[in-house]
Design a protein around this motif. Structure first.
Motif, PDB file in Angstrom:
ATOM      1  N   SER A  54       0.830  -1.193   0.000  1.00  0.00           N
ATOM      2  CA  SER A  54       0.000   0.000   0.000  1.00  0.00           C
ATOM      3  C   SER A  54       0.873   1.254   0.000  1.00  0.00           C
ATOM      4  N   ALA A  55       1.911   1.239   0.854  1.00  0.00           N
ATOM      5  CA  ALA A  55       2.802   2.402   0.905  1.00  0.00           C
ATOM      6  C   ALA A  55       3.450   2.621  -0.459  1.00  0.00           C
ATOM      7  N   LYS A  56       3.806   1.538  -1.090  1.00  0.00           N
ATOM      8  CA  LYS A  56       4.455   1.626  -2.406  1.00  0.00           C
ATOM      9  C   LYS A  56       3.514   2.280  -3.426  1.00  0.00           C
ATOM     10  N   ILE A  57       2.262   1.852  -3.452  1.00  0.00           N
ATOM     11  CA  ILE A  57       1.308   2.442  -4.410  1.00  0.00           C
ATOM     12  C   ILE A  57       1.122   3.927  -4.106  1.00  0.00           C
ATOM     13  N   LYS A  58       1.038   4.218  -2.818  1.00  0.00           N
ATOM     14  CA  LYS A  58       0.727   5.605  -2.443  1.00  0.00           C
ATOM     15  C   LYS A  58       1.854   6.584  -2.769  1.00  0.00           C
ATOM     16  N   GLU A  59       3.040   6.043  -3.095  1.00  0.00           N
ATOM     17  CA  GLU A  59       4.081   6.960  -3.556  1.00  0.00           C
ATOM     18  C   GLU A  59       3.605   7.694  -4.813  1.00  0.00           C
ATOM     19  N   ASP A  60       2.768   7.050  -5.587  1.00  0.00           N
ATOM     20  CA  ASP A  60       2.335   7.651  -6.858  1.00  0.00           C
ATOM     21  C   ASP A  60       0.836   7.899  -6.948  1.00  0.00           C
ATOM     22  N   ASN A  61       0.063   7.116  -6.214  1.00  0.00           N
ATOM     23  CA  ASN A  61      -1.390   7.211  -6.339  1.00  0.00           C
ATOM     24  C   ASN A  61      -2.005   7.400  -4.963  1.00  0.00           C
ATOM     25  N   MET A  62      -2.615   8.568  -4.770  1.00  0.00           N
ATOM     26  CA  MET A  62      -3.208   8.895  -3.468  1.00  0.00           C
ATOM     27  C   MET A  62      -4.497   8.136  -3.191  1.00  0.00           C
ATOM     28  N   LEU A  63      -5.168   7.666  -4.236  1.00  0.00           N
ATOM     29  CA  LEU A  63      -6.516   7.115  -4.052  1.00  0.00           C
ATOM     30  C   LEU A  63      -6.621   5.688  -4.609  1.00  0.00           C
ATOM     31  N   PRO A  64      -5.774   4.772  -4.106  1.00  0.00           N
ATOM     32  CA  PRO A  64      -5.787   3.433  -4.710  1.00  0.00           C
ATOM     33  C   PRO A  64      -7.105   2.676  -4.529  1.00  0.00           C
ATOM     34  N   ALA A  65      -7.794   2.905  -3.413  1.00  0.00           N
ATOM     35  CA  ALA A  65      -9.057   2.177  -3.219  1.00  0.00           C
ATOM     36  C   ALA A  65     -10.071   2.606  -4.272  1.00  0.00           C
ATOM     37  N   VAL A  66      -9.955   3.852  -4.707  1.00  0.00           N
ATOM     38  CA  VAL A  66     -10.861   4.357  -5.735  1.00  0.00           C
ATOM     39  C   VAL A  66     -10.395   3.890  -7.119  1.00  0.00           C
ATOM     40  N   CYS A  67      -9.110   4.130  -7.418  1.00  0.00           N
ATOM     41  CA  CYS A  67      -8.616   3.795  -8.758  1.00  0.00           C
ATOM     42  C   CYS A  67      -8.655   2.300  -9.018  1.00  0.00           C
ATOM     43  N   GLY A  68      -8.371   1.505  -7.997  1.00  0.00           N
ATOM     44  CA  GLY A  68      -8.460   0.060  -8.175  1.00  0.00           C
ATOM     45  C   GLY A  68      -9.850  -0.355  -8.621  1.00  0.00           C
ATOM     46  N   ARG A  69     -10.827   0.433  -8.261  1.00  0.00           N
ATOM     47  CA  ARG A  69     -12.217   0.128  -8.624  1.00  0.00           C
ATOM     48  C   ARG A  69     -12.652   0.742  -9.939  1.00  0.00           C
ATOM     49  N   VAL A  70     -12.189   1.936 -10.241  1.00  0.00           N
ATOM     50  CA  VAL A  70     -12.802   2.637 -11.382  1.00  0.00           C
ATOM     51  C   VAL A  70     -11.872   2.937 -12.554  1.00  0.00           C
ATOM     52  N   CYS A  71     -10.566   2.687 -12.428  1.00  0.00           N
ATOM     53  CA  CYS A  71      -9.685   2.936 -13.575  1.00  0.00           C
ATOM     54  C   CYS A  71     -10.079   2.046 -14.747  1.00  0.00           C
ATOM     55  N   PRO A  72      -9.990   2.562 -15.965  1.00  0.00           N
ATOM     56  CA  PRO A  72     -10.177   1.677 -17.120  1.00  0.00           C
ATOM     57  C   PRO A  72      -8.892   0.871 -17.344  1.00  0.00           C
ATOM     58  N   GLN A  73      -8.653  -0.113 -16.452  1.00  0.00           N
ATOM     59  CA  GLN A  73      -7.377  -0.827 -16.465  1.00  0.00           C
ATOM     60  C   GLN A  73      -7.101  -1.490 -17.810  1.00  0.00           C
ATOM     61  N   GLU A  74      -8.175  -1.973 -18.449  1.00  0.00           N
ATOM     62  CA  GLU A  74      -7.946  -2.723 -19.693  1.00  0.00           C
ATOM     63  C   GLU A  74      -7.415  -1.837 -20.812  1.00  0.00           C
ATOM     64  N   GLU A  75      -7.482  -0.508 -20.593  1.00  0.00           N
ATOM     65  CA  GLU A  75      -6.878   0.388 -21.593  1.00  0.00           C
ATOM     66  C   GLU A  75      -5.577   0.961 -21.087  1.00  0.00           C
TER      67      GLU A  75
END
Ligand SMILES: Cc1cc2nc3c(=O)[nH]c(=O)nc-3n(C[C@H](O)[C@H](O)[C@H](O)COP(=O)(O)OP(=O)(O)OC[C@H]3O[C@@H](n4cnc5c(N)ncnc54)[C@H](O)[C@@H]3O)c2cc1C
Ligand SMILES: Cc1cc2nc3c(=O)[nH]c(=O)nc-3n(C[C@H](O)[C@H](O)[C@H](O)COP(=O)(O)OP(=O)(O)OC[C@H]3O[C@@H](n4cnc5c(N)ncnc54)[C@H](O)[C@@H]3O)c2cc1C
Ligand code: SF4
Ligand code: SF4
Ligand code: FES
Lengths: 282, 472
Positions: free
Chosen positions: B82-103
């Motif tokens: 989690s700490a590692k992700i947060k170095e770059d992404n402040m909102l991983p719980a949100v992005c993990g859910r709503v990012c268009p990962q397949e693109e």
């Protein structure tokens, strides 16, 4: 939280509130409104800023209890709080020295017209105000209007006070008497505003109405407040609320305003039942 | 376990994320996806080949160190991940859910070239949820207070991430939000069943904990203008007001009762909780047993149509003028919508809305389309098939064809640079506008985009605001 510093009924089911909101008090201009949400489960409703006191840091709103939210609001008393209050929203009234300006208020519409009447006077107009009500007790703000207007004509539908008849009949009689009228502002129930528009149309008198669609955010984000003016869609909260009366499509406005009528009365019934229950438990 | 060979890793199938049963969920507002368990997450993490040149990272707009966080997951160090992700992404719980990962990230993953890519989004979500559920709000002691004040306008992902960074850099931050709730589209737009509001609230609480001051009910432009903020003691302003002006199609009948913009429909349901009417006062048209049509093919359209199903619609249609391949929505949302019984009418373009004698919507006239030559966007342009018009009976319509830029800021701060669509023009490196001390980012700059891009813009702006503050 916004504190109610003063609350009093000024007519049956019409209540005046002074609410602490220094920022809005300092900024607001005639014609602008606030959006209010009373409590956590409440809806957001628009109310015109009738007046403000920049020294006390208060705004005045005058509310007619017609449904769930306005009646709930009118149950609040001095010292109680309103959860959310945002504003001033909407475009201020367009004010200039037109010459002779008539402000027409029907029912609580008088409260909405009042701040604009003040501004019209300050801009140098000869100001006339026609304030209508069903009967004597529904004629509001007569003293306040007297202070800012050169002439004030109360009218009542039943003749219990002032001129016996509708505000449009009074307006027509002024026109017929040969008075030169340069500007008319009409605010009240939709049928009244429509009737005023039809009264002044043949004479080409510039006429402005303040529209009252159902709103949600009040910032142009949802489009729920849209109305048809000059055959184009407008968002009343940001493009208005005041528009040229001769260009407004009142049928669409009427229709859109009753969209939730059934649900609103359901909500109100339940609210009433709960009130009864609460009273019963006392 | 890390001594698995590449071949062995490639043999592990992509781990399925448990979800609520389609029939059950299509009548409730609870989250559809249930998230990985620790075991599933570790198993999925083992599929990652730990590429020496992790191309997945290039696919992420903010460059999350995907390989590194996945390695930590495979080792069971979820908090480290989690700490590692947060170095770059402040909102991983949100992005993990709503990012268009397949693109984005998952589109680049090498494993995806032959089989199914690593489920990066699901892992990101798992890690963030693990942290939220197992550790209380973190408090970082902020040393070196700068004494400088920054106003952030708008509390969507761009505003929140900018505020979070600035406060940790030692500045005093006040966020102004027009609505009575914080979170922007994350609160009023994206529904509970896709992004539980509790997650957004937790992110906001942690910012409050760090000392960010939030002011709701503040429409900047009306309550205060940008110039007044600068005059009243703010040293810099970040404008992150989102898009927030619904587009309509300008068709006959569009103002009939029963026709909503997606913003209005979703705001009524999500922000004002109309799905709990009459416990909550705000109503929404009662669609129980009725037909609903949603026009558009993006995430917003999927959210609206799935919401209408949950409100009891008998038939809920997506009506889109191109074909399914061109739909901009996340694949997962389209898939979920189909599972829930949403009907897709592709290559269909509305001509007019039809009303009854009381002005209530009761139908829409549709023209069938076919795909012609590619247009400026590179997608094949839909062309009307002559004489193919037909009418569908509908009781409610939701127009979800995107948002323009809200004009309040432009009208009240005319001396900022705007493009012809009303978007604020910025220097892409610094997010600085043409007005000294004023920065902007997110949808108000790009037009409707994504959460991760808005968040990235907020962080970029925070960096250059920090630099700017050192110069004044
Ligand atoms: C810009 C603006 C300024 C306003 N200023 C004032 C004001 O200063 N004082 C005041 O008392 N009211 C004012 N209103 C009207 C006020 O907002 C409504 O009366 C209120 O939203 C009704 O809410 P409710 O829950 O009490 O009634 P509801 O239960 O929502 O409605 C009860 C009945 O009133 C009708 N109705 C619903 N909304 C409106 C509406 N907007 N206008 C007229 N009828 C409606 C419904 O069809 C229904 O039959 C203003 C409206 C606008 C748009
Ligand atoms: C229904 C829907 C579904 C979506 N689904 C996805 C998805 O699955 N994945 C994805 O990546 N993206 C999705 N998006 C897009 C994504 O949500 C946006 O790109 C992102 O939220 C933009 O962030 P922002 O911070 O720029 O603005 P917003 O989130 O729009 O926030 C702006 C905030 O500013 C406030 N504001 C506006 N004007 C003022 C003012 N004058 N003063 C003060 N405050 C103001 C607004 O009320 C709002 O809270 C979706 C969008 C919608 C509408
Ligand atoms: S932020 Fe979005 S794009 Fe980046 S790694 Fe996470 S899910 Fe992928
Ligand atoms: S490209 Fe795929 S396999 Fe390689 S490091 Fe990234 S996620 Fe792992
Ligand atoms: S009330 Fe939402 S746009 Fe006017």
């Amino acid at each position: 939280m916004f504190k109610i510093l003063k609350a009093e009924f000024i007519a049956p089911s019409i209540k005046r509130f002074e609410i602490e909101a220094p920022k809005i008090a300092a900024k607001r201009k005639a014609g602008q409104f606030v959006i209010v949400r009373i409590n956590e489960t409440g809806e957001r409703i628009p109310l015109t800023i009738a007046d403000s006191d920049t020294i006390k840091g208060t705004i005045t709103i005058i509310v007619q209890g017609i449904g769930k939210t306005t009646k709930e609001l009118n149950n609040l008393s001095t010292g109680e709080f309103i959860l959310d209050l945002v504003g001033p929203l909407g475009k201020p009234s367009h004010i200039e020295n037109f010459g002779t300006a008539v402000s027409i208020g029907g029912g609580v519409g008088t409260a909405i017209a009042y701040p604009t009447a003040v501004a019209l006077k300050q801009a140098g107009n000869h100001t006339i105000s026609i304030i209508g009500g069903r009967s004597k007790e529904f004629v509001i703000l007569e003293n306040e209007m007297n202070e800012v207007c050169d002439e004030v004509f109360p009218t009542t539908d039943d003749g219990s006070y002032g001129f016996h008849g509708f505000v449009t009949q009074k307006l027509q009689s002024l026109i017929d008497s040969g008075r030169k009228i340069d500007f008319v502002l009409a605010i009240g129930p939709i049928p009244m505003m429509k009737a005023v528009a039809e009264t002044t149309r043949p004479y080409g008198i510039k006429t402005v109405v303040s529209l009252n669609p159902v709103m949600v955010d009040g910032t142009g984000m949802c489009g729920g407040c849209r109305a048809t003016v000059d055959n184009k869609t407008v968002f009343v909260c940001v493009d208005g609320p005041e528009f040229d009366a001769h260009l407004v499509d009142f049928e669409t406005l009427t229709r859109r305003n009753i969209a939730y009528r059934e649900m609103e009365s359901e909500s109100f019934e339940i609210h009433n039942c709960n009130l009864d229950k609460a009273i019963g438990e006392l | 376990m890390s001594d698995l060979s590449k071949k062995e890793r490639m043999k592990i199938p992509r781990q399925i994320m448990p979800e609520q049963d389609a029939l059950e969920r299509s009548s409730n507002f609870k989250e559809v996806n249930l998230g990985y368990t620790e075991e599933l997450a570790k198993m999925e993490a083992l599929r990652c080949l730990q590429c020496p040149k992790p191309v997945c990272v290039e696919g992420c707009p903010v460059g999350v160190k995907i390989d590194e966080f996945i390695k930590l997951v495979s080792e069971g160090d979820f908090l480290g991940a989690s700490a590692k992700i947060k170095e770059d992404n402040m909102l991983p719980a949100v992005c993990g859910r709503v990012c268009p990962q397949e693109e984005q990230c998952e589109a680049k993953c090498v494993v995806g070239k032959k089989g199914e890519s690593i489920a990066i989004g699901r892992l990101e979500r798992f890690v963030a949820d693990f942290e939220r559920n197992n550790v209380g709000l973190r408090t970082i002691e902020i040393k070196n207070k700068s004494g400088k004040k920054v106003a952030v306008v708008g509390s969507g992902p761009a505003g929140l991430s900018c505020a979070g960074d600035l406060v940790q850099m030692g500045h005093e931050v006040t966020v102004f939000e027009a609505l009575h709730e914080l979170g922007g589209v994350l609160i009023y737009g994206i529904p509970e069943f896709r992004l539980p509001k509790e997650i957004v609230k937790a992110e906001i609480d942690s910012l409050k904990n760090l000392g960010v001051d939030f002011k709701t009910n503040s429409v900047i432009g009306f309550t205060d203008t940008i110039d007044e903020l600068l005059k009243d003691g703010f040293d810099a302003v970040f404008i992150a007001v989102g898009a927030g002006l619904p587009n309509f199609m300008n068709l006959p009948g569009e103002n009939l009762n029963g026709v909503y913009s997606s913003n209005e429909f979703l705001t009524r349901v999500n922000l004002m909780k109309a799905y709990k009417f009459p416990e909550y006062d705000t109503p929404v048209f009662n669609v129980e047993g009725k037909n609903v049509a949603v026009f558009g093919g993006g995430n917003t359209a999927m959210d609206a149509v799935r919401t209408s199903k949950r409100l009891g619609a008998k038939n809920a249609f997506i009506i889109y003028r191109r074909s399914e391949a061109e739909m901009p929505a996340r694949k997962e949302e389209v898939h979920h919508a189909k599972q829930e019984g949403i009907e897709f009418l592709m290559l269909s373009n509305p001509n007019k809305f039809i009303g009854d004698e009381n002005g209530w919507l009761n139908g829409v006239e549709i023209t069938r389309m076919e795909l012609g030559e590619p247009d400026a966007s590179g997608r094949r342009r839909p062309v009307a098939i002559p004489n193919s018009e037909y009418v569908i009976d509908i009781d409610m319509a939701v127009i979800a064809i995107g948002n323009g830029s809200n004009p309040i800021i432009q009208q009240t701060t005319p001396d900022l640079g705007y493009n012809k669509w009303g978007n604020i023009v910025v220097d892409e490196e610094t997010m600085a506008t043409s007005k000294p001390g004023v920065f902007a980012g997110g949808d108000i700059v790009t037009g409707g985009a994504t959460v991760i891009l808005a968040m990235g813009a907020g962080r970029k702006a925070a960096k250059s605001i920090d630099e700017y503050l050192k110069t004044i």
